[in-house]
Structures are given as C-alpha cells and as structure tokens.
Design a protein around this motif. Structure first.
Motif, short mmCIF file in Angstrom:
data_model
loop_
_atom_site.label_atom_id
_atom_site.label_comp_id
_atom_site.label_asym_id
_atom_site.label_seq_id
_atom_site.Cartn_x
_atom_site.Cartn_y
_atom_site.Cartn_z
N MET A 142 3.32 92.31 85.69
CA MET A 142 2.53 93.27 84.93
C MET A 142 1.27 92.56 84.44
SD MET A 142 3.60 95.48 81.51
CE MET A 142 4.88 96.38 82.33
N SER A 143 0.13 93.21 84.63
CA SER A 143 -1.13 92.62 84.20
C SER A 143 -1.26 92.71 82.67
CB SER A 143 -2.31 93.36 84.85
OG SER A 143 -2.42 94.66 84.28
N ARG A 144 -2.21 91.98 82.12
CA ARG A 144 -2.43 92.03 80.67
C ARG A 144 -2.81 93.44 80.23
NH1 ARG A 144 -6.59 87.33 79.20
NH2 ARG A 144 -7.76 88.41 80.81
N THR A 145 -3.68 94.10 80.99
CA THR A 145 -4.09 95.44 80.61
C THR A 145 -2.93 96.44 80.74
OG1 THR A 145 -5.03 95.77 82.81
CG2 THR A 145 -6.56 95.09 81.05
N ASP A 146 -2.10 96.29 81.74
CA ASP A 146 -0.92 97.15 81.86
C ASP A 146 0.02 96.94 80.66
OD1 ASP A 146 -1.79 98.24 84.25
OD2 ASP A 146 -0.51 96.96 85.50
N HIS A 147 0.15 95.69 80.23
CA HIS A 147 1.01 95.40 79.09
C HIS A 147 0.44 96.04 77.82
CE1 HIS A 147 4.24 93.37 77.01
NE2 HIS A 147 3.36 93.01 76.09
N ILE A 148 -0.86 95.99 77.65
CA ILE A 148 -1.49 96.62 76.49
C ILE A 148 -1.23 98.13 76.51
CG2 ILE A 148 -3.74 97.19 75.46
CD1 ILE A 148 -4.57 94.29 76.29
N CYS A 149 -1.34 98.75 77.68
CA CYS A 149 -1.05 100.18 77.79
C CYS A 149 0.40 100.48 77.46
CB CYS A 149 -1.41 100.69 79.19
SG CYS A 149 -3.19 100.71 79.50
N ALA A 182 -6.66 101.74 74.78
CA ALA A 182 -5.87 100.79 75.58
C ALA A 182 -6.13 100.99 77.06
CB ALA A 182 -4.38 100.94 75.26
N HIS A 183 -6.21 102.23 77.49
CA HIS A 183 -6.45 102.52 78.91
C HIS A 183 -7.87 102.20 79.35
CE1 HIS A 183 -2.56 104.58 78.63
NE2 HIS A 183 -2.50 104.33 79.92
N SER A 184 -8.77 102.00 78.40
CA SER A 184 -10.16 101.70 78.76
C SER A 184 -10.47 100.21 78.84
CB SER A 184 -11.11 102.35 77.75
OG SER A 184 -11.13 101.64 76.53
N ILE A 185 -9.55 99.39 78.36
CA ILE A 185 -9.78 97.94 78.32
C ILE A 185 -9.77 97.37 79.74
CG2 ILE A 185 -8.87 95.72 77.53
CD1 ILE A 185 -7.68 97.23 75.12
N LYS A 186 -10.75 96.57 80.01
CA LYS A 186 -10.84 95.87 81.30
C LYS A 186 -10.35 94.44 81.09
CE LYS A 186 -12.96 99.35 83.23
NZ LYS A 186 -12.15 100.49 82.92
N ASP A 187 -9.77 93.86 82.14
CA ASP A 187 -9.20 92.52 82.01
C ASP A 187 -10.23 91.51 81.50
OD1 ASP A 187 -6.72 90.92 82.51
OD2 ASP A 187 -8.14 89.78 83.74
N LEU A 215 12.25 97.64 75.14
CA LEU A 215 13.01 97.63 76.38
C LEU A 215 13.24 99.04 76.93
CD1 LEU A 215 14.53 95.82 78.39
CD2 LEU A 215 16.54 96.04 76.91
N ALA A 216 13.35 100.02 76.03
CA ALA A 216 13.59 101.39 76.46
C ALA A 216 12.43 101.95 77.28
CB ALA A 216 13.84 102.29 75.25
N LEU A 217 11.25 101.37 77.15
CA LEU A 217 10.07 101.87 77.86
C LEU A 217 9.63 100.98 79.02
CD1 LEU A 217 7.83 103.14 74.93
CD2 LEU A 217 9.48 104.40 76.30
N ILE A 218 10.25 99.82 79.16
CA ILE A 218 9.89 98.94 80.28
C ILE A 218 10.54 99.49 81.53
CG2 ILE A 218 10.06 96.62 81.26
CD1 ILE A 218 10.08 95.56 78.36
N PRO A 219 9.72 99.84 82.54
CA PRO A 219 10.30 100.44 83.73
C PRO A 219 11.11 99.46 84.56
CG PRO A 219 7.94 100.11 84.02
CD PRO A 219 8.27 99.70 82.61
N ASN A 220 12.12 99.98 85.24
CA ASN A 220 12.84 99.17 86.22
C ASN A 220 11.92 98.90 87.41
OD1 ASN A 220 15.40 98.85 85.01
ND2 ASN A 220 15.91 100.96 85.55
N GLU A 221 12.09 97.77 88.01
CA GLU A 221 11.30 97.43 89.18
C GLU A 221 12.21 97.13 90.35
OE1 GLU A 221 8.07 94.73 88.59
OE2 GLU A 221 7.67 95.48 86.58
N THR A 222 11.74 97.44 91.51
CA THR A 222 12.50 97.19 92.73
C THR A 222 12.36 95.73 93.12
OG1 THR A 222 12.02 99.42 93.44
CG2 THR A 222 12.80 97.89 95.12
N VAL A 223 13.48 95.09 93.33
CA VAL A 223 13.49 93.70 93.78
C VAL A 223 13.52 93.71 95.31
CG1 VAL A 223 14.73 91.52 93.72
CG2 VAL A 223 14.72 93.01 91.71
N ILE A 224 12.60 92.99 95.88
CA ILE A 224 12.53 92.96 97.35
C ILE A 224 13.23 91.72 97.88
CG2 ILE A 224 11.02 92.90 99.34
CD1 ILE A 224 8.91 94.28 97.62
#
Length: 180
Positions: free
Chosen positions: A1-8, A110-115, A171-180
C-alpha cells in the motif's frame, strides 16, 4: 500500500469511527454526555470537542502547505480555536454536524494528496506560538494517530456510561489481498 493509499484508508477509518462514536453518544442522556469522568478533557463532550479542535488546528496548518489544497478552502476561513480544551459546541447535535463536515473535508483532502507532497517540510507554530519545521508525512501520521488516541478515550468513557460501540480496530477496514 502506498503512503497516499494509507492516508486515504486512515481518512476512511476516521469517518467510520466518528460516525459510530456519535451514534453511540447521541443515544445517551445529556447528563451522561457532560458528566465529568476525569478524562483529559473531562467529559465525553469535552473529549469529542477536543478532537474537533485538534482536527481544526491541524487542518488549518495543512492548508498552508505549498500544494495549496483547494479541499481545505473551507477550513482556511474557520476561526482558530483559542485552546485545546475549547468547547466549540455545548451540545452533541451541533458538534456532530461540525464533525461530519470536518470528516468530509478530511476525506476529500486525503484523496487529493500527491506522494511528492508528503516529502515537504511544513512550517507552522504550535498553540503556544513555538515555531516548527517538520516533515509533512510525519505530521499527517500524527494527525490520524491523535484522532485514534482520543477516540480510544471516548470509547472508554462510553463504556463507563454503559455503552459498547463494538469493533473499533482499523483492521476492520484493511482489505484482504490475494496472495500470488
């Protein structure tokens, strides 16, 4: 997750938790909301006001960032709270309306912040007038950490009043991710 995604994600968590908190607080009688529970800011209402004060102060500081975030325009026009314990609103309904408007601003900003914005140094003065020059990303992390800290206090105060608001973990809002 990028810094900006984490801020969002943190903005989403902030809005989600505040909605849950206020839903619980509004269910209480006024005397429970204003009862001095010996917390940092006395009561549930005092704690929630402090959160709004802190967010207002930080958002006004963030509005001075060289990126000149248009999403913070409404905050620029707000009066700066005189103290960290200032009672912005003496009733939960008015404070809840203000909180919702702040949360909307926070989410949009938050959605407007650039890295590259996160690597800037922000110059500001503390509430005591002490000048500071700090990394913007670190300040944004502090902003969200401060909210979490005091919401934790508010949930404890609600628990003392007999109200359980349930799951409060990010943790309730952190999405599950697919492990490849």
């Amino acid at each position: 997750m990028s810094r900006t995604d984490h801020i969002c994600l943190m903005a989403k968590y902030n809005e989600w938790m505040n909605a849950r908190l206020y839903e619980a607080v509004i269910s209480l009688p006024d005397e429970e909301v204003v009862a001095n529970r010996n917390a940092f800011f006395g009561s549930i209402l005092g704690t929630l006001n402090h959160l709004a004060v802190g967010d207002t102060i930080w958002l006004k500081r963030f509005a001075t960032h060289p990126a000149n975030y248009s999403e913070l325009e409404s905050v620029r026009n707000l009066l700066t709270p005189a103290s960290l314990g200032q009672l912005l609103y003496s009733d939960v309904k008015s404070l809840s309306n203000y909180r919702r408007s702040l949360d909307q601003v926070i989410t949009e900003w938050a959605h407007s912040i650039k890295d590259h914005d996160l690597d800037q140094v922000l110059h500001y003065a503390s509430t005591k007038g002490v000048a500071a020059d700090k990394n913007f990303f670190s300040l944004v992390l502090h902003f969200f950490n401060h909210q979490t800290h005091h919401r934790g206090q508010a949930t404890t105060l609600l628990s003392q009043a007999g109200v359980d608001i349930g799951v409060t973990d990010l943790l309730a809002l952190i999405p599950n991710e697919t492990v490849i």
